[in-house]
Design an enzyme around this catalytic site. Structure first.
Site, PDB file in Angstrom:
ATOM      1  N   HIS A 246       3.750   6.869   5.744  1.00  0.00           N
ATOM      2  CA  HIS A 246       2.540   7.924   6.148  1.00  0.00           C
ATOM      3  C   HIS A 246       1.380   6.886   6.930  1.00  0.00           C
ATOM      4  O   HIS A 246       0.946   7.117   7.728  1.00  0.00           O
ATOM      5  CB  HIS A 246       1.609   8.204   4.908  1.00  0.00           C
TER       6      HIS A 246
ATOM      7  N   HIS B 118       0.753  -1.352  -0.071  1.00  0.00           N
ATOM      8  CA  HIS B 118       0.208   0.110   0.111  1.00  0.00           C
ATOM      9  C   HIS B 118       0.671   1.124  -0.157  1.00  0.00           C
ATOM     10  O   HIS B 118       0.825   2.185  -1.026  1.00  0.00           O
ATOM     11  CB  HIS B 118      -0.950  -0.007   1.128  1.00  0.00           C
TER      12      HIS B 118
ATOM     13  N   ASP C 171      -3.584   8.243  -1.247  1.00  0.00           N
ATOM     14  CA  ASP C 171      -3.904   7.089  -0.349  1.00  0.00           C
ATOM     15  C   ASP C 171      -5.299   6.738  -0.619  1.00  0.00           C
ATOM     16  O   ASP C 171      -5.478   5.547  -0.648  1.00  0.00           O
ATOM     17  CB  ASP C 171      -3.709   7.729   1.029  1.00  0.00           C
TER      18      ASP C 171
ATOM     19  N   GLU D 103       0.583   5.519  12.549  1.00  0.00           N
ATOM     20  CA  GLU D 103      -0.772   5.176  12.573  1.00  0.00           C
ATOM     21  C   GLU D 103      -1.066   3.571  12.999  1.00  0.00           C
ATOM     22  O   GLU D 103      -1.774   3.297  13.865  1.00  0.00           O
ATOM     23  CB  GLU D 103      -1.773   5.528  11.429  1.00  0.00           C
ATOM     24  N   ASP D 104      -0.032   2.749  12.447  1.00  0.00           N
ATOM     25  CA  ASP D 104      -0.358   1.349  12.367  1.00  0.00           C
ATOM     26  C   ASP D 104       0.572   0.600  12.987  1.00  0.00           C
ATOM     27  O   ASP D 104       0.555  -0.785  12.729  1.00  0.00           O
ATOM     28  CB  ASP D 104      -0.639   0.758  10.896  1.00  0.00           C
TER      29      ASP D 104
END
Length: 659
Positions: free
Chosen positions: A111, A87, A176, A115-116
């Site tokens: 990016h 991704h 994205d 967050e992940d």
């Protein structure tokens, strides 16, 4: 039909470059360490695309970002079963092909790390610097566990505020979303529809406003396939059935090349297939489509002047359709777009639409702000600072959005207002009397201009001049109009005076906006400010400006015969004189009281006065006055003109009728 299966953007992909196999890239990402001086094969396509735009780019940072992204996402998989690293690689490739510079690509690879994964923003800052960390933080979603149902609107608010400082934040978000939309087929239908609606309402308008047409058009097609599958399928079949219709465009393109070659104008002539949504719109507009309706001819030249040279040759050698001509070079669109648009008919009567632009214009037309590279590096040829295009990171619409969102803390109200604001997809520029300019959505009125210029001080706006002529606040503005807003607390009614006079907090409650203003407000900033004032002053709103009523006759002092009133101010045995004056003004509370006070201050006695019913927010007062000295007439008229709202005072030979 899923967006992934539909793949509506495939027909318009650039020829000559093979489709990227994300599964292959994902496997390559897991192959283990590579040589110190060699970039991993998994990002070879990114490097190739990046070097095509930036041949001297330093790739060391990209290498470092890839290694961190791959290691931190290792063991994570997408719903499709692909390694998650595919991704960020795909998002970065989208941006690289559009010409994004190295910092944007570095942040794009990273990016989703904060967050992940276990990577922290401090670690990103330490390894890649504040600039990359800001971009990564800007696109990092807020946690649902902390924000609940408000997480999505507040995430978009956060991204928009970050975009106000660095436009590259939204560039990454758009890429994205595009990759997520391309692979949405693995989601449940209801989730596909929800994501597609947000994409349609928010992301596509943002792509349009930032000028990133390459992303906008593919997003439109993907949304079309999900939300309107039957119409999408009909359009797909229509395009498929007319695949051979390109012959007519091929013939005209060859004719163009011949004409321009003989004229000595170096030019490249290309056929641009319309995307699915564009074909659908054309079919609704024209009904039965011709072969040339499925594409347009694009002429690319080296210099601006060559664009007009091409236009002249084509209009000379082919029959022009004059109604189709638009010059977006002399008057660029608010999203940086520049091009000449025309349509011409060939020898057989076949009509084709034509786009004429330079190679640089084409790059910007496709990639918008992404094509500008790093907007914070000073450029000697940058345009002067007062135009919309001087700072692409803070165009007019974004400044307005950032201003009104501060007044909308409620997430639901913000989300509703944001969608309404972005739904207004055309922008106009109007000029202020002091030489500045205001960017407003098409359909905006003088009410919107007032709040755009003055903020809450616009509550006391009483009228306007549009192109030098008096106009009501409900007047709809057109591109290029000159607008002068008239404020009740500024007797000079001059926008160049800024916020002179007493501020809005000092205004009488009755001098605020009327509920009718909401009928003419198109911008969220105006609607929010008006609504907030009305809620705070439920009893202090203005009466309707057009409320019908009979003329009011006010009489002071002894009545005189009409013939005497008609005299043009003769001196009496005591040196006084009588005169009839007409005051033209915008309607507002306390106007009559302020006028009579100004008259009394000049030692004039009111014999009679008539106030006519308001017409389009304008009021006429007619006074018959007794002055102690004829020499005071000029000072009296000046004093009356200085009353806020009064725009003209004149003397009449005909007295007011007393009945």
């Amino acid at each position: 039909m899923s967006a992934e299966a539909a793949n509506p953007g495939a027909h318009s992909r650039r020829r000559g470059r093979p489709r990227i196999d994300l599964r292959r890239l994902g496997r390559a990402a897991l192959l283990g360490p590579v040589g110190r001086d060699r970039l991993p094969d998994a990002i070879g396509h990114v490097v190739e695309a990046h070097r095509a735009h930036h041949p001297d780019a330093d790739l060391a940072t990209l290498h470092q970002a890839y290694v961190l992204a791959e290691s931190s996402h290792r063991g994570q998989f997408r719903k499709s079963g692909e390694p998650y690293i595919t991704h960020p690689l795909a998002v970065t490739l989208i941006l690289a092909e559009l010409g994004a510079e190295t910092t944007t690509l570095t942040a794009s690879l990273l990016h989703d790390t904060v967050e992940d994964t276990e990577v922290t923003l401090d670690q990103v800052t330490a390894a890649f610097g504040d600039e990359v960390a800001y971009l990564v933080d800007g696109v990092t979603k807020l946690e649902k566990v902390d924000y609940g149902a408000a997480a999505e609107p507040e995430t978009f608010r956060k991204m928009l505020v970050a975009t106000g400082n660095d436009v590259r934040v939204m560039s990454i978000k758009l890429a994205d979303r595009l990759h997520n939309m391309r692979t949405l087929g693995v989601m449940r239908p209801e989730k596909q529809a929800r994501i597609a609606r947000v994409t349609s309402d928010v992301l596509i308008p943002l792509a349009e406003r930032l000028g990133v047409q390459a992303l906008k058009t593919e997003l439109e097609d993907l949304v079309f396939a999900i939300l309107r599958p039957e119409e999408y399928e009909r359009t797909r079949l229509l395009i498929e059935e007319n695949a051979a219709g390109g012959a007519a465009l091929d013939t005209m393109a060859e004719g163009f090349r011949t004409v321009l070659r003989e004229a000595g104008i170096p030019a490249e002539v290309l056929i641009r297939p319309r995307h699915f949504v564009s074909v659908h719109r054309i079919s609704l507009k024209r009904g039965e489509l011709r072969g040339t309706d499925f594409g347009r001819l694009l002429v690319l030249v080296g210099e601006d002047a060559d664009c007009y040279g091409v236009l002249g040759e084509l209009h000379t050698c082919f029959t022009p359709v004059i109604s189709e001509f638009k010059d977006f070079i002399a008057a660029p669109k608010f999203n940086l777009y520049q091009s000449l648009h025309t349509a011409v008919a060939g020898p057989g009567g076949t009509v084709a639409e034509v786009l004429i632009r330079t190679h640089q214009m084409h790059k910007v037309a496709e990639a918008g702000v992404i094509a500008l590279g790093n907007p914070y590096v000073p450029v000697e040829s940058a345009e002067p600072a007062d135009g919309e295009r001087a700072d692409p990171t803070r165009p007019g619409w974004l400044s307005r959005l950032l201003d009104w969102q501060e007044s909308t803390p409620d997430p639901d109200a913000f989300w509703t207002s944001l969608r309404a604001d972005l739904a207004q997809d055309r922008e106009i520029t109007v000029f202020r009397a002091d030489g500045g300019s205001l960017g407003l959505p098409a359909g905006a009125s003088c009410v919107d201009a007032a709040y755009a210029q003055y903020g809450e001080e616009a509550h006391c706006c009483i009228g306007a001049r549009v192109n030098g002529r008096l106009a009501t606040l409900s007047t709809e503005l057109s591109d290029g109009d000159t607008v002068q807003l008239l404020l009740a607390h500024d007797g000079r009614h001059d926008t160049a005076q800024g916020s002179s006079g007493e501020g809005p907090d000092a205004q009488d409650a009755a001098s605020g906006p009327s509920p009718e203003w909401l009928d003419h407000a198109r911008t969220p900033a105006a609607r929010i400010a008006i609504t907030t004032w009305l809620q705070a002053h439920p009893e202090g709103t203005r009466p309707p400006a057009t409320a019908p009523r009979r003329p009011a006759l006010l009489t002071h002092g002894p009545e005189r015969p009409a013939a005497e009133d008609a005299a043009p101010g003769p001196q009496d045995d005591a040196g006084g004189c009588r005169v009839t004056l007409v005051a033209e003004s915008f309607g507002r509370p306390r106007l009559l009281a302020d006028l009579t006070e100004a008259i009394a201050a000049e030692d004039a006695a009111i014999v009679s006065a008539i106030v006519e019913p308001p017409t389009e927010q304008r009021v006429r007062h007619t006074y018959t006055l007794q002055l102690p000295d004829a020499a005071k007439l000029s000072a009296l008229m000046r004093a009356m003109r200085d009353v806020p709202g009064v725009y003209d005072v004149s003397r009449t030979q005909h007295p007011a009728a007393a009945g």
